[in-house]
Enzyme design. Structure first.
Site, PDB file in Angstrom:
ATOM      1  N   CYS A   1      -0.391   0.233   9.749  1.00 30.54           N
ATOM      2  CA  CYS A   1      -0.603   1.722   9.028  1.00 30.54           C
ATOM      3  C   CYS A   1      -1.956   1.753   8.712  1.00 30.54           C
ATOM      4  O   CYS A   1      -2.810   2.815   9.060  1.00 30.54           O
ATOM      5  CB  CYS A   1       0.315   2.137   8.095  1.00 30.54           C
ATOM      6  SG  CYS A   1       2.239   2.301   8.813  1.00 30.54           S
ATOM      7  N   HIS A   2      -2.394   1.030   7.684  1.00 28.14           N
ATOM      8  CA  HIS A   2      -3.842   1.157   7.202  1.00 28.14           C
ATOM      9  C   HIS A   2      -4.512  -0.157   7.033  1.00 28.14           C
ATOM     10  O   HIS A   2      -5.381  -0.251   6.397  1.00 28.14           O
ATOM     11  CB  HIS A   2      -3.747   1.833   5.929  1.00 28.14           C
ATOM     12  CG  HIS A   2      -2.737   3.118   5.752  1.00 28.14           C
ATOM     13  ND1 HIS A   2      -1.359   2.928   5.373  1.00 28.14           N
ATOM     14  CD2 HIS A   2      -2.920   4.551   6.074  1.00 28.14           C
ATOM     15  CE1 HIS A   2      -0.949   4.125   5.261  1.00 28.14           C
ATOM     16  NE2 HIS A   2      -1.788   5.085   6.014  1.00 28.14           N
ATOM     17  N   GLY A   3      -4.302  -1.218   7.863  1.00 28.68           N
ATOM     18  CA  GLY A   3      -4.979  -2.317   7.908  1.00 28.68           C
ATOM     19  C   GLY A   3      -5.032  -3.389   6.923  1.00 28.68           C
ATOM     20  O   GLY A   3      -5.987  -4.160   6.763  1.00 28.68           O
TER      21      GLY A   3
ATOM     22  N   HIS B   1       0.714  -1.387  -0.052  1.00 21.98           N
ATOM     23  CA  HIS B   1      -0.130   0.180   0.012  1.00 21.98           C
ATOM     24  C   HIS B   1       0.741   1.227   0.037  1.00 21.98           C
ATOM     25  O   HIS B   1       1.044   1.752  -0.994  1.00 21.98           O
ATOM     26  CB  HIS B   1      -0.869  -0.044   1.197  1.00 21.98           C
ATOM     27  CG  HIS B   1      -1.978   1.118   1.238  1.00 21.98           C
ATOM     28  ND1 HIS B   1      -2.233   1.770   2.538  1.00 21.98           N
ATOM     29  CD2 HIS B   1      -2.449   1.733   0.400  1.00 21.98           C
ATOM     30  CE1 HIS B   1      -2.934   2.778   2.129  1.00 21.98           C
ATOM     31  NE2 HIS B   1      -3.136   2.746   1.115  1.00 21.98           N
TER      32      HIS B   1
END
Lengths: 690, 176
Positions: free
Chosen positions: B140-142, B121
């Site tokens: 960080c963003h799953g 990502h």
């Protein structure tokens, strides 16, 4: 910058912007429509050359800062890594380092031009003072930049110059401590110098904007020294001045490129290829050539405070020039006495520059004092006096009249002044050169090297044999810490394959770690590893070598030199002779004598060498016939060993030399073509103006 | 148009101007190249990116280690039978970035998963043995990766890349 403009763009988008921010109008009135006197000669192109140099220095400087490490332990190495490993790093560094000299060269011409043609007189006083401020800023910037590579001259230059401030009564010591950020020049000093060296060029750029603004308010001075009155006196800046400046810049670039590609170390001091050592001062501290006249003034005065005051005074006095010279006539062309004294003054400055590089003893001190008095007398006595007693010749009524009057034979003064300048520059450099000559030791015989000259290439066989000599003989005491095994397989080197370099590396044991157990361990060398040094530190090296420290050989051929003397050093500039270092190294290797000459007192544990400065060297005779066997059947003699190992060490000192000379040739072909085209274009453009 | 103007017939003067401008433009363009090229990794950085060897013997089943190659963290996981089964059970076509587990490991060394531990990502390092699929989870963003390092859930667009590596012996790999 010369008032509101009537410039109107036709494109509606540009029109929209122009109504809100008249930047195109500003550019148009400043650099296109701006009326420029039609009688300007080529000395006026140095304004454009200086703008270019400022741009070049800022651009290359910002790039070098991306790769440079401002730390006392790493600065020297990081500069070497830039030169050796960064793509085109050698080019960028040469551009920046020679660029400083070119910048000063151009600014001195620019200043002397202003002096000769009275460009500081009413209404251009502020313009002139801004120029003096720029010059002062340049000196500070140049000095701090010279400190950054953190070689011996960097370190000791920083020490000497910062100590100038210790002359200040009462507060001197505190000021110096403040400048250093420590008890001596050290890491904090280097850090702040880096910061300021990055800042000041932008300050200069700001003052340059003011300088150009002031110029465009008052209008340019010109060789006749009369103001432009009618339209007949001027031509529009573009295309006339633009094309003339471009041609001037192109000629200047040819001169500049000669240094960048062929003589990158001609203006530098070999001492600065030795890393800074706070324990040893070099035998001759010499500033860069552009500070020499002021350095001479400093040394002429036997009192510390007075010397410093005189040195700074020599620069500050320039700012008062508009009021010291009251003569109504601007241009020295029409001032018979001022013209002659101008050239005397130029000679005084050059003489001071020459003396600045000489050892401060004997006749040099006396002459230095005389010239210092003459320097100040020119400004403080002569110019005020001349404006009262001199009878100037009549000046032309207008610039147009001046142009008409000299439609024939005007090139001669330009040519003669260029020659005078060349000789002057040569004298200055000669001063630096002869300072080195005074260091003792016989002059090494000049050898023929495969890598000398504009088309020089390393003799692959010699580099390979030299590597063998280094490995089997020199490496027992001398390191080669800036050379990695991978370099052996790079273009322009000994010409080994990647596999051969890897195999060579694997013969070495390299310390690595810590491993998962936290221990250091030894492993076979890899291409990425550097040649391991024979001793873990300087103390161990000294202990094993009777107190002497065998220097690292990575840069030895660039860190050693000897004076060439007049007129050889001048000829060297044109023949591109720059092999003093290799000549010296090869000579020292062969210069051993069994018995010193009668009367020479050789200290215990030292050996006599004809070429080593002082003749007493701690290194025993390293090479003897038959010591190393070559596979290619080359003779196993000391002469052959010395030549081969020196060739190898020259490659080690500058692995990209072949790339430098090759690119240099391409750049010269291009620049000559461009200069010729610009010359004819300029002629065509100016044909319209006559 | 009866008279020849410079616009119709290029004169010698026009040719000179164009030639000068063209040569100057070529010079300017050539000057830009070194100024840009210097930004690329320098020779010492490239040399330091040479292949590295990693000994696998200390890594027990179910454990993983992180090694660095070219400045990037490389996860080496010694997968359990269960983890391998989980990775191979799922229909490949149902995955966001369809890749079979077999194609992501070396034949005969199915227990060893070697992936670059950088979330596809925006570059954070996913935590091993976390997330719903027993693989990797990026804090960080799953983004969630499975036991084969394939993206299963979250904003990451593709699987964790497999670096170039070979088995020098059964217990040693060379990365790079």
């Amino acid at each position: 910058m010369s008032g509101p403009s009537d410039f109107q763009p036709t494109n509606p988008a540009l029109k929209w912007i122009e109504r809100r921010l008249p930047i195109m109008g500003l550019m148009h009135s400043s650099f296109v429509a701006y009326p420029t006197p039609r009688n300007l000669n080529y000395w006026w192109t140095f304004g454009a050359i200086l703008s270019l140099m400022l741009g070049v220095q800022i651009l290359t400087g910002v790039i070098l800062a991306m790769h440079y490490t401002p730390h006392a332990d790493m600065a020297f190495k990081s500069v070497e890594l830039i030169v050796r490993d960064v793509n085109y790093g050698w080019l960028l560094r040469n551009i920046h380092a020679s660029g400083a000299s070119m910048f000063f060269f151009a600014v001195y011409i620019h200043m002397f031009r202003g002096l000769y043609y009275g460009s500081y007189k009413e209404p251009r006083e502020v313009l002139w003072i801004l120029g003096v401020i720029i010059y002062l800023l340049m000196m500070a910037t140049g000095f701090m930049g010279y400190v950054l590579p953190w070689g011996q001259m960097s370190f000791w230059g920083a020490t000497v110059i910062t100590n100038l401030f210790s002359a200040v009564p009462y507060f001197g010591e505190s000021i110096v401590t403040l400048l250093w950020g420590g008890y001596a020049v050290g890491n904090p000093t280097l850090n702040r110098f880096f910061s300021l060296h990055y800042l000041l060029p932008f300050v200069i750029a700001g003052v340059v904007v003011l300088h150009v603004w002031a110029l465009h308010v008052a209008g340019q001075n010109n060789p006749a020294g009369v103001e432009a009155k009618t339209e007949k006196d001027t031509v529009p800046f573009t295309p006339y001045a633009t094309i003339k400046d471009m041609f001037g810049v192109s000629c200047f670039l040819l001169f500049y490129a000669w240094f960048i590609f062929y003589m990158p170390n001609y203006l530098g001091d070999p001492e600065n290829y030795i890393p800074a050592n706070p324990a040893v001062t070099p035998p001759h501290i010499v500033p860069e050539w552009y500070y020499l006249p002021f350095y001479a003034i400093l040394r002429s005065i036997p009192n510390k405070l007075a010397g410093v005051v005189a040195m700074f005074g020599a620069i500050v006095v320039l700012a008062f020039l508009p009021w010291l010279d009251n003569a109504k006539t601007r241009s020295s062309k029409y001032r018979p006495l001022a013209k002659q004294f101008f050239w005397v003054f130029v000679a005084v400055c050059i003489g001071l520059g020459y003396l600045g590089a000489q050892p401060p003893e004997g006749i040099y001190v006396i002459v230095g004092r005389i010239l210092t008095v003459l320097y100040f007398a020119y400004f403080l006595i002569l110019l005020p006096l001349l404006s009262r007693i001199e009878k100037p010749r009549p000046v032309p009524n207008s610039i147009a009249d001046d142009v008409l009057a000299k439609s024939g034979g005007k090139a001669a003064p330009m040519v003669s002044s260029v020659i005078a300048l060349m000789v002057a520059a040569g004298l200055l450099l000669g001063g630096v050169d002869s300072a080195r000559a005074a260091e003792g030791g016989n002059k090494p015989p000049a050898q023929k090297w495969s890598f000398s000259g504009p088309f020089g290439k390393f003799d692959r066989g010699a580099v390979q044999r030299g590597l063998k000599v280094y490995k089997e003989v020199c490496s027992s005491c001398h390191g080669l810490s800036f050379v990695a095994f991978r370099n052996l397989a790079e273009a322009g080197g000994p010409g080994y394959s990647v596999a051969q370099a890897a195999a060579f590396a694997s013969e070495y044991k390299v310390k690595d770690g810590p491993n998962d157990q936290g221990e250091m361990f030894e492993r076979p060398g890899r291409p990425a590893d550097y040649f391991p040094s024979p001793f873990p530190n300087e103390q161990a090296a000294r202990a094993a070598n009777g107190g002497a420290f065998p220097p690292d050989l990575s840069l030895i051929t660039k860190a050693r030199s000897y004076g060439r003397g007049f007129p050889l050093f001048l000829i060297d500039f044109f023949t591109q002779y720059q092999e003093q270092g290799p000549d010296y190294v090869a000579a020292v290797l062969q210069g051993y004598e069994e018995k010193p000459p009668a009367g020479f007192n050789l200290p215990e544990g030292s050996f006599y060498n004809r070429y080593f400065p002082g003749h007493s060297i701690k290194m025993p005779k390293p090479l003897s016939d038959g010591q190393v066997t070559f596979d290619d059947g080359s003779p196993a003699t000391v002469a052959q060993y010395a030549k081969d190992v020196t060739t190898f060490l020259m490659w080690a000192a500058e692995p990209h030399m072949e790339a430098r000379k090759q690119l240099g040739l391409q750049v010269f072909v291009f620049l000559i073509l461009l200069t010729v085209l610009l010359y004819f274009t300029k002629k065509k453009v100016w044909a319209n103006a006559h | 148009m009866t008279t020849a103007s410079s616009a119709d017939h290029p004169t010698r003067r026009d040719f000179l101007y164009v030639a000068t401008g063209a040569v100057a433009a070529v010079g300017a363009a050539a000057t830009v190249w070194p100024l840009v090229s210097q930004m690329n990794p320098d020779a010492s950085t490239i040399a330091a990116g040479a292949p590295i060897e990693v000994d696998l013997t200390p890594i027990a089943e179910g454990q993983d280690i992180k090694v660095f190659w070219r400045g990037k963290p490389i996860y080496i996981s010694h997968r359990t039978k269960k983890q391998i089964e989980e990775a191979r059970k799922v229909p490949v076509a149902s995955l966001p970035d369809p890749q079979s587990d077999e194609s992501r490991v070396k034949a005969g060394h199915d227990q060893w998963l070697v992936v670059i531990g950088i979330c596809t990502h925006l570059g954070c390092i996913p935590i091993a043995h976390e997330g719903a699929y027993d693989g990797f989870f990026c804090p960080c963003h799953g983004s969630v990766y499975d036991t084969s390092g394939r993206i299963r859930q979250g904003p990451a667009p593709s699987n964790l890349p497999v670096p170039p590596y070979t088995f020098v012996s059964d217990t040693k790999i060379q990365i790079g």
